[in-house]
Design a protein around this motif. Structure first.
Motif, short mmCIF file in Angstrom:
data_model
loop_
_atom_site.label_atom_id
_atom_site.label_comp_id
_atom_site.label_asym_id
_atom_site.label_seq_id
_atom_site.Cartn_x
_atom_site.Cartn_y
_atom_site.Cartn_z
N GLY A 128 -8.80 -25.41 -5.86
CA GLY A 128 -10.05 -24.85 -6.11
C GLY A 128 -9.39 -25.48 -7.69
N ASP A 129 -11.10 -25.39 -8.51
CA ASP A 129 -11.05 -26.30 -9.64
C ASP A 129 -10.06 -25.90 -10.71
OD1 ASP A 129 -12.71 -24.28 -9.53
OD2 ASP A 129 -14.31 -25.27 -11.18
N GLY A 130 -10.34 -24.19 -10.69
CA GLY A 130 -9.14 -23.47 -11.66
C GLY A 130 -7.46 -23.81 -11.04
N SER A 131 -7.43 -23.76 -10.14
CA SER A 131 -6.13 -23.99 -9.49
C SER A 131 -5.88 -25.40 -9.66
CB SER A 131 -5.88 -24.03 -7.72
OG SER A 131 -5.36 -22.26 -7.60
N ILE A 180 -10.17 -31.25 -3.58
CA ILE A 180 -10.95 -30.42 -5.24
C ILE A 180 -12.32 -29.66 -4.57
CG2 ILE A 180 -11.38 -30.01 -7.41
CD1 ILE A 180 -9.22 -32.28 -8.14
N VAL A 181 -12.07 -28.76 -4.52
CA VAL A 181 -13.56 -27.23 -4.20
C VAL A 181 -14.13 -27.31 -5.96
CG1 VAL A 181 -14.46 -25.12 -3.10
CG2 VAL A 181 -12.54 -27.12 -2.04
N GLU A 182 -14.79 -27.46 -6.51
CA GLU A 182 -15.49 -27.12 -7.71
C GLU A 182 -16.87 -26.73 -7.24
OE1 GLU A 182 -15.08 -28.33 -11.21
OE2 GLU A 182 -15.20 -30.13 -10.62
N ASN A 183 -16.21 -25.53 -8.31
CA ASN A 183 -17.28 -24.40 -8.43
C ASN A 183 -17.66 -23.90 -9.46
OD1 ASN A 183 -15.58 -22.67 -8.92
ND2 ASN A 183 -15.07 -22.01 -6.68
N HIS A 184 -16.91 -24.63 -10.43
CA HIS A 184 -17.35 -24.50 -12.00
C HIS A 184 -16.50 -22.87 -12.46
CE1 HIS A 184 -19.01 -28.33 -12.70
NE2 HIS A 184 -19.38 -28.07 -11.53
N GLY A 185 -15.32 -22.87 -11.99
CA GLY A 185 -14.74 -21.82 -12.48
C GLY A 185 -14.08 -20.76 -11.81
N TYR A 186 -14.45 -19.98 -12.09
CA TYR A 186 -12.84 -18.71 -11.24
C TYR A 186 -14.49 -18.22 -10.16
CZ TYR A 186 -10.26 -19.53 -14.52
OH TYR A 186 -9.50 -20.28 -14.98
N ALA A 187 -14.70 -18.33 -8.65
CA ALA A 187 -15.21 -17.73 -8.22
C ALA A 187 -15.41 -16.46 -7.82
CB ALA A 187 -16.23 -18.82 -7.32
N SER A 188 -13.99 -16.50 -7.56
CA SER A 188 -13.22 -15.19 -6.21
C SER A 188 -13.07 -14.52 -8.07
CB SER A 188 -11.81 -15.25 -6.41
OG SER A 188 -11.03 -16.01 -7.45
MG MG Z 1 -13.22 -21.96 -8.87
#
Ligand code: MG
Ligand code: TPP
Length: 627
Positions: free
Chosen positions: A469-472, A494-502
């Motif tokens: 994840g982008d955060g990781s 890298i799975v980019e979703n601009h933050g902590y989706a979870s």
């Molecule tokens: Mg993310």
């Protein structure tokens, strides 16, 4: 005969001669060193490793890591891949270098994985105290920052004098190689001590083989467990990581086929049976499949094999709803075997399953799950195909589908934290016991790349895919540099979703409106992070660390990119943006996260009511498991 060696040289020489043996196969117990040098180890362990490299003896490879926490993750990836039979030692300088390993120590111990940590410590002589980076305690002269390792380690020692070393080393090896006790093992080595010489007896350096037992459970306990299982109507097996470490897949396959009992898996146990095995019902618990969770709700006997029953597995103790449910737990540790008031079968997973099967006297259970599983598999196929609307960002499930389909049976997927572990637990189709490597005991952001490096070092013949994840990625990407320097090929996505989706989703669930979970500019007017997207380019970041990078603009690019990455001979990073909104198919399960009891916000109050409703299904499981 005696040898005059420094403590550093003695440690290196001793470790090079430690071996494990199980099922007649011997391997090095400590296959190498990972380290970052500084004052504390540069002249001690560092000098010993240099001498070993220059002279070729003892044979002890050294690899330079970029972050001490990460190097413990690398050792963890390595040893998990080797089913805990071989690990690495980690040497760190005093102070921050050593305390950086604390998170790694916790991760290893939580996951019951052996790593040998050698934090450097302050001067034993105290001649120049306080030395740079020394913690001073006005009430005590022998406290150091390394005492923080005590609760995180299965064995902890600080060696003040060279003659204390032999017994400390033997104790360390015993714990590292014992499947019951294993976890982080910490030997603190004061910096002056590491350089001091002593006449060590030759026997200390003789080849030593640590036989790893396959403990057979007590025959009477087997009889009791068999009686409970024979009397069951709707039994269910939960396969945990212990099945994989014990290499018990064939035994479990036979047990399941001959008894007809369905098998669900945990995060650590996924791959114990292949995804399309006739008895496999997929993941269980908070991130499991609805099929496994329906079976769990009505199961009267749950047979846990090598599981520690984390809250994700038990759906925070709401998974098993029959008032008369009882548990039979086959586990190498009495601690885990006794959980949920179970009838404990203390022993090795393979040996235990092989002992239990004949004691069932051919008892077979019916209860066909084929139709339900076919429906679930169609749901997964559908999720793998995504929404199919061109122009939309791909979903995370689609990315998982592409990676799953690109993976050969022996390839490995690595993950640890965020929304990916849950989606993987539901959707991943494992075709080999060592294919699915999700660190979900400590679920530590940043494990992925460092862990993948260890996995690849353990099994260079397998392709290793780290999904990050982008955060990781932002927490810990620097081991790309280590992998590049070592010529270790990884495929990092890298799975980019601009933050902590979870955490955004979780925050919404607890009524906290996704507060503080997006990577955006702070909006000066609202005070929130709801301004424009940040100008962060993780692909460029990876490139700057020496990776070959492929920017994927959609799923088709990802498919092509993975092909190219497979053919490449160097570390490749694929970058893809996904839509964080669509969630993977439902688990029909629950996970306990508390909600504020009083709040001014309506969203929080509503969430509190939901939370209390969920808690009503929580069970204590106090019913005695035995007969
Ligand atoms: Mg993310
Ligand atoms: C070291 C660490 N810090 C914090 C957390 C809590 N946490 C779990 S997931 C997560 C966000 C992960 O973000 P990302 O990697 O981008 O994955 P996503 O949630 O977007 O799928 C956080 C902060 C954690 N698991 N590990």
């Amino acid at each position: 005969m005696k040898q005059r060696l420094t403590v550093g040289q003695a440690v290196v020489r001793f470790l090079a001669n430690q071996w494990t043996e199980r099922d007649g196969v011997e391997q090095r117990a400590v296959a190498g060193f990972l380290g970052i040098l500084g004052h504390g180890n540069v002249a001690g362990i560092g000098q010993a490793l240099l001498q070993a490299q220059r002279t070729g003896a003892p044979d002890m490879p050294f690899r330079l890591a970029r972050n001490e926490q990460a190097m413990v993750h690398t050792a963890v990836g390595y040893t998990r891949m080797r089913n805990r039979l071989s690990t690495m030692a980690c040497t760190a300088s005093i102070g921050p270098g050593s305390t950086n390993m604390l998170t790694g120590a916790a991760l290893a111990t939580v996951n019951r994985l052996p790593v040998l940590l050698l934090p450097s410590d302050v001067f034993a002589s105290r001649a120049s105290s306080p030395v740079l980076q020394e913690l001073e305690d006005p009430r005590s002269g022998d406290v150091s920052v390394n005492d923080a390792f005590r609760p995180l380690s299965r064995f902890f020692d600080r060696i003040w004098r060279p003659e204390q070393l032999p017994h400390a080393l033997l104790s360390a090896m015993r714990v590292l190689t014992d499947p019951v006790e294993t976890g982080a093992v910490t030997l603190c080595l004061p910096q002056d001590l590491q350089t001091e010489a002593y006449e060590y007896p030759d026997e200390l350096f003789a080849k030593r083989v640590w036989h790893v037992p396959r403990q057979v459970p007590d025959p009477l306990a087997v009889e009791r467990a068999a009686a409970v299982i024979r009397g069951a109507q709707r039994p269910l097996i939960i396969a945990g990581g212990g099945v994989i470490y014990s290499e018990a897949s064939a035994a479990l396959d036979r047990f399941a086929r001959e008894t007809g009992i369905p098998v669900a898996d945990t995060q650590a146990g996924k791959g114990a049976l292949n995804w399309d095995h006739p008895n496999a019902v997929g993941g269980i618990g908070a991130t499991g499949t609805p099929v496994a969770n329906r079976l769990a709700r009505t199961a009267d006997v749950v047979i846990g094999v090598g599981t520690r029953y984390s809250d994700f597995t038990t759906a925070s103790r709401t998974a098993f709803q029959r008032p008369d449910v009882r548990f039979v737990n086959l586990n190498v540790t009495g601690f885990d075997a006794g959980k949920l008031s179970a009838l404990p079968l203390v022993g090795d997973a393979r040996a235990g399953l092989n002992a239990l099967l004949p004691a069932l006297h051919g008892r077979r259970f019916t209860g066909d799950v084929r139709d339900e599983m076919a429906a679930w598999r169609a749901t997964v196929d559908h999720a793998y195909r995504g929404r199919g609307t061109p122009g939309d960002l791909p979903t995370q499930a689609e990315v998982i589908g592409v990676v799953n389909e690109a993976c050969g049976a022996r390839d490995v997927v690595v993950q640890a934290a965020g929304s990916l572990p849950g989606d993987l637990q539901r959707l991943w189709r494992a075709r080999d016991p060592k294919q699915y490597h999700v660190e979900y005991g400590y679920s530590c952001m940043g494990f992925e790349i460092a862990g993948a490096l260890g996995i690849k070092l353990a099994e260079p013949g397998r392709e290793v895919f780290a999904l990050v994840g982008d955060g990781s990625y932002l927490m810990m990407a620097q081991e790309i540099v280590t992998a590049v320097a070592e010529g270790v090929k990884l495929i990092v996505i890298i799975v980019e979703n601009h933050g902590y989706a979870s955490i955004g989703g979780l925050s919404e669930q607890v009524g906290s409106q996704r507060f503080g979970t997006e990577y955006r500019y702070r909006n000066q007017r609202s005070g929130d992070y709801d301004g424009p997207r940040l100008p962060v380019d993780l692909a460029a970041n990876a490139e700057s660390l020496g990776a070959s990078v492929i920017r994927c603009r959609g799923i088709a690019d990802l498919v092509e990119g993975i092909k190219a990455a497979r053919e490449a001979d160097r570390l490749t990073v694929l970058h893809i943006e996904t839509d964080p909104a669509p969630s993977a198919p439902e688990s029909e399960s629950w996970w306990e996260v508390p909600v504020a009891e009083v709040a001014t916000l309506h969203s929080t109050r509503d969430a509190r009511a939901e939370y209390l409703a969920g808690k009503r299904d929580q069970r204590h499981h106090l019913r005695p498991g035995g007969v």
